[in-house]
Design an enzyme around this catalytic site. Structure first.
Site, PDB file in Angstrom:
ATOM      1  N   HIS A 219       0.990  -1.202   0.157  1.00  0.00           N
ATOM      2  CA  HIS A 219      -0.056  -0.037   0.023  1.00  0.00           C
ATOM      3  C   HIS A 219       0.914   1.241   0.036  1.00  0.00           C
ATOM      4  O   HIS A 219       0.571   2.262  -0.600  1.00  0.00           O
ATOM      5  CB  HIS A 219      -1.024   0.130   1.273  1.00  0.00           C
ATOM      6  N   ASP A 479       0.576  -9.493  -9.178  1.00  0.00           N
ATOM      7  CA  ASP A 479       0.278 -10.918  -8.965  1.00  0.00           C
ATOM      8  C   ASP A 479       1.165 -11.908  -9.599  1.00  0.00           C
ATOM      9  O   ASP A 479       1.704 -12.918  -9.161  1.00  0.00           O
ATOM     10  CB  ASP A 479      -1.044 -11.301  -9.512  1.00  0.00           C
ATOM     11  N   CYS A 526      -0.256  -3.853 -16.999  1.00  0.00           N
ATOM     12  CA  CYS A 526      -1.314  -2.830 -16.267  1.00  0.00           C
ATOM     13  C   CYS A 526      -0.500  -3.155 -14.839  1.00  0.00           C
ATOM     14  O   CYS A 526      -1.456  -2.483 -13.982  1.00  0.00           O
ATOM     15  CB  CYS A 526      -2.550  -3.153 -16.393  1.00  0.00           C
TER      16      CYS A 526
END
Length: 592
Positions: A219, A479, A526
């Site tokens: 984050h 991921d 992305c």
């Protein structure tokens, strides 16, 4: 993480981590505020609801059961009020910050309102605990539960710790943990930063962020990049730095130097100024020899569009739609979805590409209306597209309705609306999604329906996937990196393994890029990797032809591409892919 001994006096010290951005800045250290002290176990004498009670509600000296119940009620109400205040504060900060920050803080506010927490707190205050103690013990118990639920949910432990600390502070009346009080610019140093703290950063005061934990997709890294603040995360040992220590933070190199020399400061500042000037280049993305590379923005909704357009985005490479779904016990109505999608589509001109990612349910985004059953490890369970194919398709209507809403919203707009499915592992899954999209009248034949490459299996079989009806592939490097390295992207202790520069990750991206070139179908990126200007050039050298990122990164990436030919990018990619580690790969790419 235990702190190391601070460097004595004016001793030089250097720390290595993962850089976010390309700027180099210098300034004095200011440390993050500490968590509140552990709260007392029982109400103090004279607590609300009594006159002269003894130290414990359990004490034999308290004979009046009604008074005991009143104390418990008061403490429960105080605890619930603290949770509500924390949730409201998080939402207020999110509304002020907007964009990715608002999404993250909304998720935190929902955690603060979890009924399971309230049940635990009520039980403890009924047993005589203070509001602060009941919050502390309930969050500690819930923390252990989350830590045992698999990588994704364990990655939320840091968020839970932050919410718990804030709630204890609110209930006990002590200062909130968080940002230092300073009127002079500083470099913020912390173990890690909670999203609520990052949302309040004053960019006129905070020169850079330095954390001991976290990785490039934490984050802190994501929000720092979105806010345009240089950062170095996962820098072990930086907690040894004391307030006032002069440091040089070099985001491009991922280093933090205590007591830098004048020569180091001059060189870093000169390079940073040159990079800022180069980032002012405008226009479509392309290499120095004219190869077009679409530069797109990652967004979560219409509120993020103005920043994307202002930064010169050529469209949207990742429109995250799950935030329409996360705050409800039922899926959003068809018309509400159409309106939300159309607001984004209408903002872009004719020919601009807007790529919508369908609902990425499961793992850290459980939804009550997409039941997935109990899972020992949700990160490796039924998530993404799997959620709608599994269980004999019982959840498929949710996806079908979303596709129909996207088609309806795209019907009259000038932009090109593309759709992609998350977590596709092999060709049969891609074919299933394309059939469903075709049934919903989306443009499969025109190449506007594709897949995300987020696992090693989809990267290695991208040739078979793109040989079918899928019109394009978009690589989610966040991921892909965590699955390749078996390192949860939210777990700060594994930050060094979460680096998309790792040669194993680069080779997988290269496999997908080569498959796209062979099939004549575009492959993009992305994930957060696209926002790294140097890595962006490597990605182009690996066959990637579109890059989607936080709008704040577009200028620097555009400038980096404009300064290199395709041949130079290919050479950089070869050197990086042939390295042994992520850090060696970065240095190999930069050295040629």
């Amino acid at each position: 993480m235990p702190e190391q001994d601070a460097p004595p006096g004016d001793a030089r010290a250097e720390y290595e981590g993962v850089g976010v951005g390309t700027a180099a800045v210098a300034g004095p250290v200011a440390r993050m505020g500490e968590a509140p002290p552990e709260p007392p176990d029982v109400p103090a004498a004279g607590a609300a609801g009594t006159a002269d009670t003894a130290d414990s509600a359990d004490s034999a000296d308290i004979a009046d059961a009604t008074a005991i119940a009143d104390i418990a009620d008061d403490e429960r109400a105080k605890a619930f009020a603290a949770l509500a205040a924390v949730a409201a504060d998080l939402r207020s900060r999110g509304a002020a910050a907007g964009g990715d920050t608002a999404d993250v803080l909304e998720a935190q506010a929902m955690m603060a309102e979890d009924p399971t927490l309230e049940e635990g707190i009520a039980a403890r205050t009924a047993a005589g605990k203070t509001a602060g103690r009941a919050i502390h013990e309930t969050f500690a118990e819930y923390r252990e539960v989350l830590a045992g639920l698999g990588d994704y949910m364990a990655g939320r432990v840091a968020d839970l710790d932050d919410i718990g600390a804030r709630a204890v502070a609110a209930a006990t009346g002590v200062p909130m943990p968080g940002l230092p009080q300073s009127t002079e610019p500083y470099v913020l140093v912390a173990s890690d930063l909670a999203p609520a703290d990052t949302a309040l950063l004053d960019r006129h005061l905070v020169l850079a962020l330095v954390t001991a934990e976290g990785g490039p997709t934490s984050h802190t890294a994501i929000l720092a990049r979105a806010m345009g603040i240089p950062a170095v995360v996962g820098a072990a040992g930086v907690l040894a730095l004391t307030d006032g220590t002069p440091v040089l933070v070099d985001a491009a190199d991922g280093t933090v130097v205590a007591h830098p020399t004048d020569d180091e400061l001059g060189a870093a500042v000169a390079r940073s100024v040159a990079a800022s000037a180069a980032a002012a280049v405008s226009g479509p993305g392309r290499t120095a020899d004219g190869l077009p590379v679409k530069l797109l923005a990652n967004i979560g909704g219409a509120a993020d569009v103005p920043a994307a357009l202002a930064a010169g985005a050529e469209g949207v490479g990742l429109f995250r739609t799950e935030f329409l779904y996360l705050d409800s016990d039922r899926p959003p109505a068809f018309e509400a979805q159409v309106q939300a999608y159309r607001e984004v589509f209408e903002a872009f001109p004719e020919g601009a590409r807007v790529v919508v990612r369908t609902l990425d349910a499961g793992a850290d985004k459980p939804l009550p209306f997409v039941p997935l059953g109990e899972e020992p490890n949700p990160a490796l369970g039924v998530r993404g597209l799997r959620a709608f194919r599994a269980f004999d398709g019982r959840n498929e209507p949710v996806l079908r309705t979303q596709l129909l809403a996207i088609r309806e919203a795209a019907g009259t707009v000038a932009a090109e609306v593309w759709v992609m499915a998350p977590m596709v592992d092999e060709a049969p899954e891609a074919e299933w999604f394309c059939r469903l999209a075709a049934a919903c009248d989306l443009d499969v034949a025109g190449g506007r329906v594709g897949v995300m490459v987020e696992t090693p299996s989809s990267a290695l079989t991208a040739g078979a996937i793109l040989a079918g009806p899928s019109g394009f592939a978009s690589i989610g490097t966040n991921d892909l990196t965590q699955y390749t390295m078996a390192a949860d992207r939210m777990l700060g202790a594994l930050g060094p393994l979460q680096d998309p520069w790792h040669p194993a990750v680069l080779k997988l991206i290269g496999a997908a890029g080569a498959a796209g070139e062979a099939a004549g179908k575009p492959v993009g990126v992305c994930g957060e990797a696209a926002a790294d200007p140097l890595l962006a050039c490597v990605l182009v050298g690996l066959g990637v032809r579109s890059l989607s990122m936080a709008p704040s990164a577009l200028g620097e990436v555009r400038a980096a591409l404009a300064g290199r030919t395709l041949d130079a990018c290919v050479a950089m990619a070869a050197r990086a892919s042939g390295a042994a580690t992520a850090r060696e790969a970065r240095r190999a790419a930069a050295g040629g």
